[in-house]
Design a protein around this motif. Sequence first.
Motif, PDB file in Angstrom:
ATOM      1  N   THR A 174       0.859  -1.188   0.000  1.00  0.00           N
ATOM      2  CA  THR A 174       0.000   0.000   0.000  1.00  0.00           C
ATOM      3  C   THR A 174       0.891   1.233   0.000  1.00  0.00           C
ATOM      4  OG1 THR A 174      -1.765  -1.107   1.255  1.00  0.00           O
ATOM      5  CG2 THR A 174      -1.726   1.313   1.292  1.00  0.00           C
ATOM      6  N   ASP A 175       0.665   2.138  -0.936  1.00  0.00           N
ATOM      7  CA  ASP A 175       1.466   3.359  -1.031  1.00  0.00           C
ATOM      8  C   ASP A 175       0.975   4.405  -0.040  1.00  0.00           C
ATOM      9  OD1 ASP A 175       3.113   2.408  -3.101  1.00  0.00           O
ATOM     10  OD2 ASP A 175       1.635   2.963  -4.620  1.00  0.00           O
ATOM     11  N   GLU A 176       1.923   5.049   0.631  1.00  0.00           N
ATOM     12  CA  GLU A 176       1.617   6.130   1.569  1.00  0.00           C
ATOM     13  C   GLU A 176       2.462   7.345   1.206  1.00  0.00           C
ATOM     14  OE1 GLU A 176      -0.639   6.152   3.866  1.00  0.00           O
ATOM     15  OE2 GLU A 176      -1.192   4.023   4.024  1.00  0.00           O
ATOM     16  N   PHE A 225       5.516  -5.631   9.869  1.00  0.00           N
ATOM     17  CA  PHE A 225       5.408  -4.988   8.560  1.00  0.00           C
ATOM     18  C   PHE A 225       6.715  -5.033   7.777  1.00  0.00           C
ATOM     19  CE2 PHE A 225       2.414  -2.739  11.386  1.00  0.00           C
ATOM     20  CZ  PHE A 225       1.228  -2.990  10.710  1.00  0.00           C
ATOM     21  N   ASP A 226       6.552  -5.053   6.466  1.00  0.00           N
ATOM     22  CA  ASP A 226       7.634  -4.713   5.541  1.00  0.00           C
ATOM     23  C   ASP A 226       7.373  -3.276   5.098  1.00  0.00           C
ATOM     24  OD1 ASP A 226       8.986  -7.209   5.435  1.00  0.00           O
ATOM     25  OD2 ASP A 226       7.393  -7.988   4.133  1.00  0.00           O
ATOM     26  N   ILE A 227       8.431  -2.479   5.050  1.00  0.00           N
ATOM     27  CA  ILE A 227       8.301  -1.091   4.611  1.00  0.00           C
ATOM     28  C   ILE A 227       9.396  -0.800   3.593  1.00  0.00           C
ATOM     29  CG2 ILE A 227       8.382   1.336   5.312  1.00  0.00           C
ATOM     30  CD1 ILE A 227       7.348   0.552   8.025  1.00  0.00           C
ATOM     31  N   PRO A 276       8.170  15.586   2.238  1.00  0.00           N
ATOM     32  CA  PRO A 276       7.522  14.343   2.666  1.00  0.00           C
ATOM     33  C   PRO A 276       8.386  13.125   2.327  1.00  0.00           C
ATOM     34  CG  PRO A 276       5.971  15.755   1.504  1.00  0.00           C
ATOM     35  CD  PRO A 276       7.327  16.373   1.315  1.00  0.00           C
ATOM     36  N   ILE A 277       8.219  12.057   3.097  1.00  0.00           N
ATOM     37  CA  ILE A 277       8.981  10.822   2.892  1.00  0.00           C
ATOM     38  C   ILE A 277       8.014   9.758   2.381  1.00  0.00           C
ATOM     39  CG2 ILE A 277      10.499   9.122   3.952  1.00  0.00           C
ATOM     40  CD1 ILE A 277      10.980  11.181   6.209  1.00  0.00           C
ATOM     41  N   PRO A 278       7.907   9.579   1.056  1.00  0.00           N
ATOM     42  CA  PRO A 278       6.998   8.556   0.525  1.00  0.00           C
ATOM     43  C   PRO A 278       7.488   7.157   0.902  1.00  0.00           C
ATOM     44  CG  PRO A 278       7.894   9.969  -1.225  1.00  0.00           C
ATOM     45  CD  PRO A 278       8.640  10.270   0.001  1.00  0.00           C
ATOM     46  N   PHE A 279       6.539   6.237   1.091  1.00  0.00           N
ATOM     47  CA  PHE A 279       6.895   4.851   1.399  1.00  0.00           C
ATOM     48  C   PHE A 279       5.730   3.949   1.024  1.00  0.00           C
ATOM     49  CE2 PHE A 279       4.448   6.227   4.981  1.00  0.00           C
ATOM     50  CZ  PHE A 279       3.861   5.101   5.537  1.00  0.00           C
ATOM     51  N   ARG A 280       6.002   2.664   1.015  1.00  0.00           N
ATOM     52  CA  ARG A 280       4.927   1.687   0.861  1.00  0.00           C
ATOM     53  C   ARG A 280       5.070   0.657   1.957  1.00  0.00           C
ATOM     54  NH1 ARG A 280       6.165  -2.217  -4.306  1.00  0.00           N
ATOM     55  NH2 ARG A 280       8.374  -2.657  -3.863  1.00  0.00           N
TER      56      ARG A 280
END
Length: 583
Positions: A222-224, A546-548, A572-576
């Motif tokens: 899931t993209d955040e 979780f995997d990040i 911002p620091i994008p992550f999934r």
Amino acid sequence: MNVSGLLGLYNRSCAWNVSYPVRSQEFETESTVLTAAFVSFVPIIVYYVIGQLRYRRHYSLSTKQQLPPVYPHLLPFVGNTIPFIFDNANFLHRATSYAGKLRSSRIHIFGRDFYLFQDRETIRKLWKSTSLSSPIDFYVHVLRHFFGMHERALATYKSDTSGPFTKHFPGSNVKEKNRIDHFTHEGFKRAFSGPGLAPMTKRYVSFLEQKLEDLPLSTEWTDENDLLEFFRMIHGSALLEVVFGPSLTKVNPTFLQQLWKFDDSVPLLARLVPSFLFPEPYKVRRSLHGQLKLWYAYAREHFSASCIYEDGDGDSYWGSELIRYQQKMYLQADDYDDDALAAADLALVWGTLGNAIPTTMLSVYHVYKDASVLQRVRNTLEDTFGAVSVSEIDPNQLVQDPLMSSIQAETLRLYVNVCVMLSSPHSDVHLGRWWMPKGAVGLVSSGITHMDESFWNTKDGSHPVKSFWADRFITDPKDPTSGPVRSDVRDPEVRNDHRYDKKPSFSLRGLEASWMPYGGGNAICPGRLLAKRVTLYTIALMTRKFDIDISNEPIKLGSWKFGMGVDKPLHPIPFRIRKRVEA
């Protein structure tokens, strides 16, 4: 030459003859102005040069005790005010270093002296001094300008000369009900390092585990948009509930969002920017005050002693013994009402979450950014605790893990910039080579010592002080180049701590004057033990569940919040993220 030619020549000649005196007069005027400007600047230049010579002479004198030297400035009253306010980080670095070493000095801010102490020998003595207490003047300044407390309650603070300890300072006759400094310290000590620590830790893990479980996540990515925002709203919510209970956000659903808006605006409030220029910070602060008072009314109506949890600390309405204690003790003080209490509680909320959440995020960030560190953390948890759920892990065991503790300590070293303020209201303070007069204010900056290249071990430059190194605080008896301190630092106060079993170990022993994200001495942060547990349990929970995958863009933090804790990332620091499928 014809008539017209003669007339033209005459006209040009007349024009020249008329204009010449005007140009001469302009030249003389400009010359006079330049001369006056030069003459007016001569005293300023002489004043500055003399200041420089005096400053340098201080460090060439013998080591007999004296006041720290005044850092040079151009204007007597303005002093160092402008660079201190607008170029805070760079100015403090310049004012506390001389000939490549950390030093101590004095600066003038609007006519008042502040004492900057950065050399390790002096800081050690500062932390050991029993005469240094909470600087009430600093409390008043922060509560007034940061958190909006009214003047009537601030007068009670200013009148409190009794000190933070159980016993009054000599000569103080402050009524017991008005000992605000003591109430504050006693409440924090009991909550964050006394009987409240264990139940608060357990509640945090339980609350966070449930909030993570409630997220709409699966084993698919899931993209955040922003890792900090994720931590602010999820982990921040869990920590807020630990101290203030669930009713605060139940009554005020937007409280947490408003709090982080306020956090972003604190640097403006710190610089005393007036509301007519930037009204938003003041508007957000008023909103938070109103929400806190709405919560008071709700909690007073519904709370009873039967609501206290089995752990003896928490409850559904006030949240913790700390808040129940403050409701009782603060409101008995002269001129203290709900408006004043809302300002004090806003300070507590900000102090609890403002640094703990971003440093926890940054710790998790660095674990996931390095696959080898992530695997080591997971292996450590597996080898030490096996299949035991994170909520059942003994905190005393968890905080003893060398790798986990080193990750947290290194994150704090790298990112926490605080200016610790100290004052001795009743006597001069003698600090070896230097001394500080009674009533003066001393400042110690953690950000400066944390970046001292002459002190910290970098493994011959392979791990620079401005980079994250998970093992910086681990000493391996088999590796003489390990440990947090450079091998060529000949400081008898600094020594590596080896475990008796000859295994790699974590220790902060001897680093009191160089690693100080929580301050030190009487000014040390009472919430440091809870903050460490929050970070380590968060790492354990996140890496287990979780995997990040985090964006490859390097993280960059601003400097606008220098001296007030952890600054916000510039972008911002994008992550999934996905739920982890265990092998």
